[in-house]
Structures are given as structure tokens and as C-alpha cells.
Write an enzyme that holds these catalytic residues in place. Structure first.
Site, PDB file in Angstrom:
ATOM      1  N   GLU A  47       0.894  -1.235   0.054  1.00  0.00           N
ATOM      2  CA  GLU A  47       0.002   0.223   0.236  1.00  0.00           C
ATOM      3  C   GLU A  47       0.715   1.396  -0.059  1.00  0.00           C
ATOM      4  OE1 GLU A  47      -2.175  -2.963   2.730  1.00  0.00           O
ATOM      5  OE2 GLU A  47      -0.156  -2.700   2.276  1.00  0.00           O
ATOM      6  N   TRP A 165      22.074 -40.082 -11.585  1.00  0.00           N
ATOM      7  CA  TRP A 165      20.978 -39.231 -11.114  1.00  0.00           C
ATOM      8  C   TRP A 165      19.980 -39.860 -11.694  1.00  0.00           C
ATOM      9  CZ3 TRP A 165      21.191 -35.254  -8.034  1.00  0.00           C
ATOM     10  CH2 TRP A 165      22.353 -34.419  -8.020  1.00  0.00           C
ATOM     11  N   ARG A 179      12.879 -24.350  -3.958  1.00  0.00           N
ATOM     12  CA  ARG A 179      13.807 -23.910  -3.032  1.00  0.00           C
ATOM     13  C   ARG A 179      13.896 -22.496  -2.763  1.00  0.00           C
ATOM     14  NH1 ARG A 179      19.557 -26.986  -4.062  1.00  0.00           N
ATOM     15  NH2 ARG A 179      18.977 -29.179  -3.290  1.00  0.00           N
ATOM     16  N   GLU A 290      14.041 -32.073   1.495  1.00  0.00           N
ATOM     17  CA  GLU A 290      14.517 -33.096   0.586  1.00  0.00           C
ATOM     18  C   GLU A 290      14.880 -34.384   1.161  1.00  0.00           C
ATOM     19  OE1 GLU A 290      17.259 -31.473  -2.294  1.00  0.00           O
ATOM     20  OE2 GLU A 290      15.805 -29.593  -2.678  1.00  0.00           O
ATOM     21  N   THR A 294      13.826 -42.850   5.233  1.00  0.00           N
ATOM     22  CA  THR A 294      13.645 -42.934   6.548  1.00  0.00           C
ATOM     23  C   THR A 294      13.052 -41.368   6.929  1.00  0.00           C
ATOM     24  OG1 THR A 294      15.426 -44.156   6.828  1.00  0.00           O
ATOM     25  CG2 THR A 294      14.806 -43.125   8.725  1.00  0.00           C
ATOM     26  N   SER A 298       9.141 -40.314   8.608  1.00  0.00           N
ATOM     27  CA  SER A 298       8.968 -39.625   9.906  1.00  0.00           C
ATOM     28  C   SER A 298       8.094 -38.476   9.552  1.00  0.00           C
ATOM     29  CB  SER A 298      10.337 -38.972  10.361  1.00  0.00           C
ATOM     30  OG  SER A 298      11.131 -40.069  10.602  1.00  0.00           O
TER      31      SER A 298
END
EC number: 3.5.4.26
Length: 361
Positions: A47, A165, A179, A290, A294, A298
Site C-alpha cells: 500500500e 541421477w 527452494r 529433501e 527414513t 517420519s
């Protein structure tokens, strides 16, 4: 006019965190006399930029704002007060501010001054602008995006651990703009050490449209939040890692002797739920995770994921590879985690799926 304000607000998506993205247009009918957007925390709000551009022409005009004008003194004066002094005739807000310090007070201030106020124009668009800010204001927790990559048959690595990759350079470049939007990138010390990962934003891999708006020197780098339960990053031998060669800050997470200290959970891992609850106190409200199998497990088990971004490469790696996620121990289809697919598209040769977990209460 509100659509234009939305477009302006999006120009701050790589720089405003942890503040919201806001755009403002001041107009007489179809004639725009001022416009602006919030670019960075601590700097002028949308504003203010619009009023500076409009000058005396703001008198009797209508202000279109994507978020309710603030009513409190922070690092900048209240925008509602500024609009009153500018003598605008009407203010149209896309949505009420979820910040408890504002939450209708800006609207009331304007109405008490005799200014007509309307709320709700393009509200869904406004909500989509600031999922992280809204989540933090409503729950005290950050917005969490979990990024994963796998072959078409759901494998993240070969049985010997090789994984670079799986996805194409196109997908890896696509990750850069995610990111750049986030306030923090979260990963583990194992990933940092094994891949020598910097976990920063590489400006030269961002889309050309983003590069043209944000010179390399102005791009905000996300904080790197690294889980280091075994204190691997305390060893001086790791000071040459790419993680430490970037100007972006690093917050090491461990049970003790760390930037952020969290307890261990019942499985002997760092308590992810406690960490997520603590991160807003470090001015982080948007986390890009990333994760390997495991860590992903979680986050899923603790129902901490707001959005899943999954890249699938056109490759087959076989069931002897390493799976996308650790075992969840489900024994009934009633316990399966449903996903609401929000977007599916090709990124180079890969498929990118954006989905929201549907958590059962």
C-alpha cells in the site's frame, strides 16, 4: 484491478518470507494511479508503494489490496492509517488478515474513518498466495513441502546405493524455484556428506523469467536446516563441504550442542514434530524438505506434510532397489494415506506430481 494486484503480489514470492506476499492497486474507475507490492520484510508494504506512486491522486480513489491493510506498528507504520491519510474513498480487500495482531482491526479502522470497505473479492486467489504465512498464523506451525524423486517403479536408488541421477536436469532445475520460494531447506547430515550437497538456490538454473525479475545479488537464499543426530557436522574435516561455502545460514539440529536442540523420539530419532513446532521462532514459516526414505517416513507418520512434490523418472530399477518410503506398518486399507492430486505435468522427460495428503483425524 484485483487481478492486477494479485500479479503484483506474486513478484515478491522469492523475497518476502516470512512476511506475506501482498499487492495493491489504487485506481479511479479504470484508471490506475498507483500500484505496488511488498518486496522484503522490514521494507515498505504494498500500500505504501502504491500511495507513493499515486500521490495526491489517491484522494477519492479505490484501493484494491490482496490482504487486509495492517493496523499495528511493526517495523513499518500501519497501512490502514496511511490509506486514511491519503483520503481514499473505498478499500477492497481480497481477504481478512489471519494475523491476530490485525484480524479485522485494519478493516474496522478504515470503516471508523468513514471509508467503505469490501472483503472477499478473489479470496481463493489470495489464499493461494500465502499458504505458509496463513498456516503459521492459524496454527503456529510452518508450511511443509516434501520433495521426493523416484523411478517409475518407485525406487530411489539401486541396491548398492547409487542414485545420481534418477531424474533429468530439467527436474533438478525445477527444484530450484521451489527452494527459492521456501524460507528453509531441510535435510540430513548424511545427505550433505554423501552428496556434498549445498542445498542452496542456484540462480543460473532458475527460469529466465525469474532471473529477469531478481538479479543474482538480490535473491534470498533459504536457511539450511540440517538434522545431525550423530554430530557428523561437528567434525572439522567437514568444513570444506559445499554446505559451508554458501552465504546462506546453516542451522544444525541435534540433541545437544546445536543451533536447534530437540529431544529424541521413541525410535531414537530426532523429534521431527518438536522441530517443526520450533522453527517459526527462527523466522521460518515455509520448509522445503529433501528427504530419503527414513526422513520421509517420519514426516508422513507425524502428519507434518502439507504438500508432496514427487518427480517420477521414466526408468525402471527393480524391486531390489531402495523404495520411496520406509515401511509404515499398515495392516488395513482403511489406514492407507489418501492423496489429493493438485497438479500433474511433464518437466522435461519426467513427471511432476503435486499432491496434498488427506490426513485422517
Amino acid at each position: 484491478m484485483m487481478s492486477r494486484a494479485m500479479q503484483l503480489a506474486k513478484r515478491g514470492i522469492y523475497t518476502t518470507a516470512p512476511n506475506p506476499n501482498v499487492g495493491c492497486v489504487i485506481a479511479h474507475g479504470d484508471n490506475i494511479v498507483g500500484e505496488g507490492f511488498h518486496a522484503k520484510a522490514g521494507e515498505a508494504h504494498a500500500e505504501v508503494h502504491a500511495m507513493r506512486m499515486a500521490g495526491d491522486k489517491a484522494k477519492g480513489a479505490t484501493a484494491y489490496v490482496t490482504l487486509e491493510p495492517c493496523s499495528h506498528y511493526g517495523r513499518t507504520p500501519p497501512c490502514a492509517e496511511g490509506l486514511i491519510k491519503a483520503q481514499v474513498e473505498k478499500v477492497i480487500c481480497a481477504m481478512e488478515d489471519p494475523n491476530p495482531k490485525v484480524a479485522g482491526r485494519g478493516i474496522k479502522m478504515l470503516r471508523d474513518a468513514g471509508i467503505e470497505v469490501q472483503v472477499g473479492l478473489l479470496e481463493q486467489d489470495a489464499l493461494a498466495l500465502n499458504p505458509a504465512f496463513i498456516k503459521r498464523m492459524q496454527t503456529g506451525r510452518p508450511f511443509v513441502q516434501l520433495k521426493m524423486a523416484a523411478s517409475l517403479d518407485g525406487q530411489t536408488a539401486l541396491s548398492n546405493g547409487q542414485s545420481q541421477w534418477i531424474t533429468s536436469p530439467h527436474a533438478r532445475h525445477d527444484v530450484q524455484h521451489y527452494r527459492a520460494k521456501a524460507g528453509a531447506v531441510l535435510s540430513t547430515s548424511q545427505t550433505v556428506i554423501e552428496d556434498n550437497a549445498s542445498l542452496n538456490v542456484r540462480w543460473d538454473e532458475l527460469p529466465q523469467a525469474v532471473q529477469s525479475l531478481y538479479p543474482q545479488s538480490s535473491l534470498r537464499q533459504p536457511t539450511r536446516v540440517i538434522l545431525d543426530r550423530q554430530a557428523q557436522l561437528l567434525q572439522a574435516v567437514h568444513q570444506d563441504l559445499k554446505l559451508y561455502q554458501s552465504e546462506a545460514p546453516v542451522l544444525r539440529v541435534a540433541e545437544s550442542e546445536a543451533d536447534i536442540m530437540v529431544a529424541l523420539d521413541k525410535e531414537g530419532q530426532l523429534d521431527i514434530a518438536q522441530l517443526i513446532q520450533d522453527l517459526p521462532s527462527h523466522h521460518i514459516d515455509h520448509i522445503w524438505v529433501e528427504a530419503g526414505a527414513t526422513l520421509a517416513k517420519s514426516f508422513i507418520e507425524n502428519q507434518l506434510v502439507d504438500e508432496l512434490i514427487l518427480y517420477l523418472a521414466p526408468k525402471l530399477m527393480g524391486s531390489d532397489g531402495r523404495g520411496l518410503m520406509g515401511a509404515l506398518g499398515l495392516s488395513s486399507m482403511d489406514d492407507v494415506i489418501d492423496l489429493s492430486i493438485k497438479d500433474v505435468r511433464m518437466v522435461g522427460p519426467d513427471i511432476r506430481i503435486v499432491a496434498q495428503p488427506v490426513w485422517k483425524s
